[in-house]
Motif scaffolding. Structure first.
Motif, PDB file in Angstrom:
ATOM      1  N   HIS A 124      65.343 -62.559   7.147  1.00 56.21           N
ATOM      2  CA  HIS A 124      65.807 -63.846   7.685  1.00 56.21           C
ATOM      3  C   HIS A 124      67.223 -64.128   7.178  1.00 56.21           C
ATOM      4  CE1 HIS A 124      64.868 -67.679   9.618  1.00 56.21           C
ATOM      5  NE2 HIS A 124      65.423 -68.306   8.604  1.00 56.21           N
ATOM      6  N   ASP A 125      68.094 -64.645   8.051  1.00 49.69           N
ATOM      7  CA  ASP A 125      69.506 -64.841   7.693  1.00 49.69           C
ATOM      8  C   ASP A 125      69.726 -66.154   6.947  1.00 49.69           C
ATOM      9  OD1 ASP A 125      70.563 -62.453   8.591  1.00 49.69           O
ATOM     10  OD2 ASP A 125      70.780 -63.173  10.644  1.00 49.69           O
ATOM     11  N   ASN A 126      69.173 -66.245   5.739  1.00 50.51           N
ATOM     12  CA  ASN A 126      69.418 -67.383   4.872  1.00 50.51           C
ATOM     13  C   ASN A 126      69.899 -66.875   3.516  1.00 50.51           C
ATOM     14  OD1 ASN A 126      68.979 -69.578   6.494  1.00 50.51           O
ATOM     15  ND2 ASN A 126      66.873 -69.901   5.881  1.00 50.51           N
ATOM     16  N   HIS A 127      70.222 -67.811   2.623  1.00 51.47           N
ATOM     17  CA  HIS A 127      70.755 -67.408   1.313  1.00 51.47           C
ATOM     18  C   HIS A 127      69.666 -67.070   0.306  1.00 51.47           C
ATOM     19  CE1 HIS A 127      74.869 -68.275   2.364  1.00 51.47           C
ATOM     20  NE2 HIS A 127      74.526 -69.474   2.794  1.00 51.47           N
ATOM     21  N   PHE A 128      68.445 -67.626   0.500  1.00 49.62           N
ATOM     22  CA  PHE A 128      67.315 -67.398  -0.414  1.00 49.62           C
ATOM     23  C   PHE A 128      67.648 -67.787  -1.854  1.00 49.62           C
ATOM     24  CE2 PHE A 128      66.756 -64.197   3.016  1.00 49.62           C
ATOM     25  CZ  PHE A 128      65.594 -64.724   3.567  1.00 49.62           C
ATOM     26  N   CYS A 129      68.589 -68.684  -2.020  1.00 45.84           N
ATOM     27  CA  CYS A 129      69.037 -69.074  -3.354  1.00 45.84           C
ATOM     28  C   CYS A 129      69.570 -70.501  -3.291  1.00 45.84           C
ATOM     29  CB  CYS A 129      70.136 -68.115  -3.827  1.00 45.84           C
ATOM     30  SG  CYS A 129      70.853 -68.529  -5.430  1.00 45.84           S
ATOM     31  N   ALA A 130      69.250 -71.292  -4.309  1.00 45.54           N
ATOM     32  CA  ALA A 130      69.785 -72.652  -4.420  1.00 45.54           C
ATOM     33  C   ALA A 130      70.049 -72.928  -5.887  1.00 45.54           C
ATOM     34  CB  ALA A 130      68.795 -73.669  -3.846  1.00 45.54           C
ATOM     35  N   VAL A 131      71.146 -73.628  -6.151  1.00 47.98           N
ATOM     36  CA  VAL A 131      71.536 -73.863  -7.543  1.00 47.98           C
ATOM     37  C   VAL A 131      72.071 -75.284  -7.683  1.00 47.98           C
ATOM     38  CG1 VAL A 131      73.880 -72.935  -7.200  1.00 47.98           C
ATOM     39  CG2 VAL A 131      72.882 -72.911  -9.483  1.00 47.98           C
ATOM     40  N   ASN A 132      71.792 -75.903  -8.836  1.00 48.17           N
ATOM     41  CA  ASN A 132      72.426 -77.170  -9.183  1.00 48.17           C
ATOM     42  C   ASN A 132      72.854 -77.095 -10.648  1.00 48.17           C
ATOM     43  OD1 ASN A 132      70.121 -77.702 -10.716  1.00 48.17           O
ATOM     44  ND2 ASN A 132      69.284 -79.194  -9.289  1.00 48.17           N
ATOM     45  N   LYS A 136      66.273 -75.858  -0.912  1.00 51.27           N
ATOM     46  CA  LYS A 136      67.451 -76.687  -1.157  1.00 51.27           C
ATOM     47  C   LYS A 136      67.118 -77.726  -2.219  1.00 51.27           C
ATOM     48  CE  LYS A 136      70.230 -74.879   1.896  1.00 51.27           C
ATOM     49  NZ  LYS A 136      70.108 -75.164   3.308  1.00 51.27           N
ATOM     50  N   TRP A 137      68.027 -77.889  -3.207  1.00 51.13           N
ATOM     51  CA  TRP A 137      67.867 -78.920  -4.233  1.00 51.13           C
ATOM     52  C   TRP A 137      68.264 -80.279  -3.675  1.00 51.13           C
ATOM     53  CZ3 TRP A 137      65.249 -78.052  -8.497  1.00 51.13           C
ATOM     54  CH2 TRP A 137      65.188 -76.765  -9.026  1.00 51.13           C
ATOM     55  N   ASN A 138      67.544 -81.312  -4.100  1.00 57.27           N
ATOM     56  CA  ASN A 138      67.923 -82.681  -3.785  1.00 57.27           C
ATOM     57  C   ASN A 138      69.278 -82.971  -4.440  1.00 57.27           C
ATOM     58  OD1 ASN A 138      68.167 -85.573  -3.915  1.00 57.27           O
ATOM     59  ND2 ASN A 138      65.974 -85.752  -3.606  1.00 57.27           N
ATOM     60  N   PRO A 139      70.274 -83.461  -3.679  1.00 57.99           N
ATOM     61  CA  PRO A 139      71.608 -83.680  -4.268  1.00 57.99           C
ATOM     62  C   PRO A 139      71.660 -84.830  -5.259  1.00 57.99           C
ATOM     63  CG  PRO A 139      71.553 -84.464  -1.998  1.00 57.99           C
ATOM     64  CD  PRO A 139      70.246 -83.775  -2.243  1.00 57.99           C
ATOM     65  N   PHE A 140      70.624 -85.681  -5.284  1.00 57.55           N
ATOM     66  CA  PHE A 140      70.649 -86.871  -6.136  1.00 57.55           C
ATOM     67  C   PHE A 140      69.623 -86.837  -7.278  1.00 57.55           C
ATOM     68  CE2 PHE A 140      71.618 -88.262  -1.701  1.00 57.55           C
ATOM     69  CZ  PHE A 140      72.997 -88.311  -1.865  1.00 57.55           C
ATOM     70  N   ILE A 141      68.621 -85.972  -7.176  1.00 57.63           N
ATOM     71  CA  ILE A 141      67.605 -85.837  -8.231  1.00 57.63           C
ATOM     72  C   ILE A 141      67.499 -84.353  -8.556  1.00 57.63           C
ATOM     73  CG2 ILE A 141      65.276 -86.456  -8.974  1.00 57.63           C
ATOM     74  CD1 ILE A 141      65.135 -88.350  -6.566  1.00 57.63           C
ATOM     75  N   ASP A 142      67.997 -83.960  -9.730  1.00 55.83           N
ATOM     76  CA  ASP A 142      68.226 -82.537  -9.965  1.00 55.83           C
ATOM     77  C   ASP A 142      66.986 -81.731 -10.329  1.00 55.83           C
ATOM     78  OD1 ASP A 142      67.955 -83.622 -12.473  1.00 55.83           O
ATOM     79  OD2 ASP A 142      70.029 -83.265 -13.096  1.00 55.83           O
ATOM     80  N   VAL A 163      75.579 -71.810  -4.215  1.00 53.48           N
ATOM     81  CA  VAL A 163      76.836 -72.468  -4.580  1.00 53.48           C
ATOM     82  C   VAL A 163      76.550 -73.615  -5.542  1.00 53.48           C
ATOM     83  CG1 VAL A 163      78.787 -73.812  -3.725  1.00 53.48           C
ATOM     84  CG2 VAL A 163      77.988 -71.838  -2.430  1.00 53.48           C
ATOM     85  N   MET A 164      77.255 -73.616  -6.664  1.00 50.95           N
ATOM     86  CA  MET A 164      77.120 -74.684  -7.653  1.00 50.95           C
ATOM     87  C   MET A 164      77.805 -75.959  -7.153  1.00 50.95           C
ATOM     88  SD  MET A 164      76.211 -75.886 -10.601  1.00 50.95           S
ATOM     89  CE  MET A 164      75.715 -74.501 -11.630  1.00 50.95           C
ATOM     90  N   PRO A 165      77.128 -77.119  -7.233  1.00 51.96           N
ATOM     91  CA  PRO A 165      77.816 -78.385  -6.899  1.00 51.96           C
ATOM     92  C   PRO A 165      79.004 -78.626  -7.826  1.00 51.96           C
ATOM     93  CG  PRO A 165      75.439 -78.694  -7.111  1.00 51.96           C
ATOM     94  CD  PRO A 165      75.728 -77.314  -7.595  1.00 51.96           C
TER      95      PRO A 165
END
Length: 481
Positions: free
Chosen positions: A42-50, A95-101, A325-327
């Motif tokens: 599947h063409d996704n990143h399979f990774c999320a970071v905060n 995907k991480w919540n942008p407001f609650i880490d 990608v790191m915020p």
């Protein structure tokens, strides 16, 4: 005169503070090793970071799972490291919540979207119970995106060609966008989240007003087959990556208010891997990373011609499957770091941080490369946004606030089983089987149950015949005096 102009691939240097930005790979001890990265195509990143955690979708049998690792826990990860493993099908996006880490959303082939709460310090044991389990799609769910300014508003795109908008305060879908005729490939928001742009397998690029579902602009991309799209901050521009009619990788720049023709198109190379675009609104830099190759090109974007100015290229021999990608608030401002990737190297089971650094001699805080940036506080509640209010993100300074943690806390709603009606359609009226594998498992379970019932009936039939034979013998036997 045609608006669309072909651009040369040759570097066009000009005076820019980002002309000498370079990529720096982290030392081996600061990488994450021994990770069974998923082999899903599947063409996704399979990774999320905060700023606190790294999440990676992993290879697993019997359902989908992903790892959640505290950022300071670098080095080799043990094979029995705890996982989030509640999904019954392969996990396709996280995907991480942008407001609650410590809140993360995941979607899967099992047609569900789930919200997970990671405990302080990371996982100590496998997590199977989600904070919220969201059902509304009739086929597998390929994408999830959090709204950039409203708290607890989540978008999900499924293979049923629908985008659902979830209000997590109530744990239900509140809107449905039903304008696509094929699988949705990518979603991107503008700065205040008032507009949504999508690419689709039907070869169309759309700009949508998400609350009404109304398509404001639509481009039929026959010559430039679009794969990915990103809003370029407040420039009122879109950038797409795709394939030209000659099967070369290509990018195109569009005016979001007029998609009749791209402003410019530029051919990148003849490789076949998907091009992932990443845009940094603070520096106006665009990064292009190819799936399956190790290069990351970067450009500076302006509102005037030539719009795109090539800066440099980071080269690496190790191919990347995806990139997290790191915020901004998680970057190291003392090292003049303006962007950080987390590169998935499947063959080595390695997650490799790559820092994009502006070379500066001074050790003091560089205000010119760190303007006020979207922070960790939401600008709107779900009800305010659904009621039609738009607000820009709440900004923060990286000089003072980049180490502060969010004060937001996620409270899961108490849900009762009931129908879920969106746009007059009951999404849960007839929830289908979740995946092809689940269908097979259900079929074999039913076959086993039928076989067991047949054996029970056969045993009962034998017992009945024995009783009938005994009764017959009793009738035929002479009476005892």
């Amino acid at each position: 005169m045609a608006r669309c102009a072909q651009m040369s691939w040759r570097p066009q240097y000009r005076s820019s503070k980002f002309r000498n930005v370079y990529g720096k790979v982290a030392n081996r001890e600061h990488c994450f090793d021994g990770i069974p990265i998923t082999k899903n195509v599947h063409d996704n990143h399979f990774c999320a970071v905060n700023a606190r955690f790294l999440a990676i979708v992993t290879e697993s049998a019997g359902g989908g799972s992903f790892l959640v690792i505290p950022l300071e826990q670098t080095g080799r990860i043990e094979p029995n490291y705890p996982k989030v493993c509640g999904h019954q099908g392969n996990v396709l996006d996280i995907k991480w919540n942008p407001f609650i880490d410590n809140i993360i959303a995941s979607c899967s082939e099992d047609t569900s979207v789930r919200i997970w709460e990671v405990p302080e310090g990371g996982l100590k044991r496998n997590m199977t119970e989600a904070l919220l389990e969201l059902h509304g799609h009739s086929r597998r769910v390929g994408l999830v995106e959090w709204h950039p300014t409203a708290n607890n508003v989540l978008f999900s795109a499924g293979y049923d060609y629908k985008v659902l908008i979830w209000n997590l305060d109530v744990g239900e879908p509140v809107k449905m966008i039903d304008c696509h005729s094929d699988v949705i490939l990518c979603m991107s928001f503008n700065t205040d989240g008032s507009l949504l742009t999508t690419t689709c397998k039907d070869k169309k690029l759309r700009v949508i007003e998400p609350r009404s579902g109304r398509v404001l602009q639509e481009a039929n991309c026959k010559n430039h087959r679009v794969n990915r799209v990103v809003f370029l901050g407040n420039m009122k521009r879109l950038l797409t990556t795709g394939v030209s009619r000659w099967n070369t990788r290509q990018i195109a720049l569009w005016d979001q208010e007029d998609l009749s023709m791209p402003l410019i198109e530029e051919e990148i190379d003849g490789l076949s891997g998907l091009l992932f675009p990443f845009y940094d609104a603070d520096t106006h830099m665009l990064y292009l990373a190819g799936k399956g190759d190790g290069n990351i090109r970067y450009y500076e974007i302006s509102t005037e011609k030539p719009y795109l100015s090539y800066l440099m290229e980071f080269r690496s021999p190790a191919p990347q499957k995806g990139l997290g990608v790191m915020p901004k608030h998680g970057l190291d401002v003392t090292a003049c770091e303006v962007f950080r990737f987390y590169k998935l190297v499947t063959l080595k089971g390695l997650i490799e941080p790559i820092s994009m650094i502006v070379p500066r001699r001074s050790d003091s805080y560089q205000e010119d490369i760190y303007p006020m940036t979207p922070g960790t506080e939401p600008a709107l509640t779900p009800d305010e946004w659904l009621g039609g209010i738009n607000r820009d993100p709440v900004l923060m300074s990286l000089k003072e606030g980049y180490k502060k943690s969010s004060r937001m806390v996620f409270k899961a709603p108490i849900k009762e089983k009931k129908s879920v009606v969106v746009n007059g359609i009951d999404l849960l009226e007839n929830v289908p089987p979740r995946t092809e594998n689940e269908l097979l498992r259900m079929f074999f379970r039913q076959q086993d149950e039928i076989r067991r019932l047949k054996e029970e009936l056969a045993q009962k039939d034998i017992h009945i015949r024995q009783l009938q034979l005994e009764l017959k013998n009793l009738r035929n036997s002479p009476k005892n005096c």
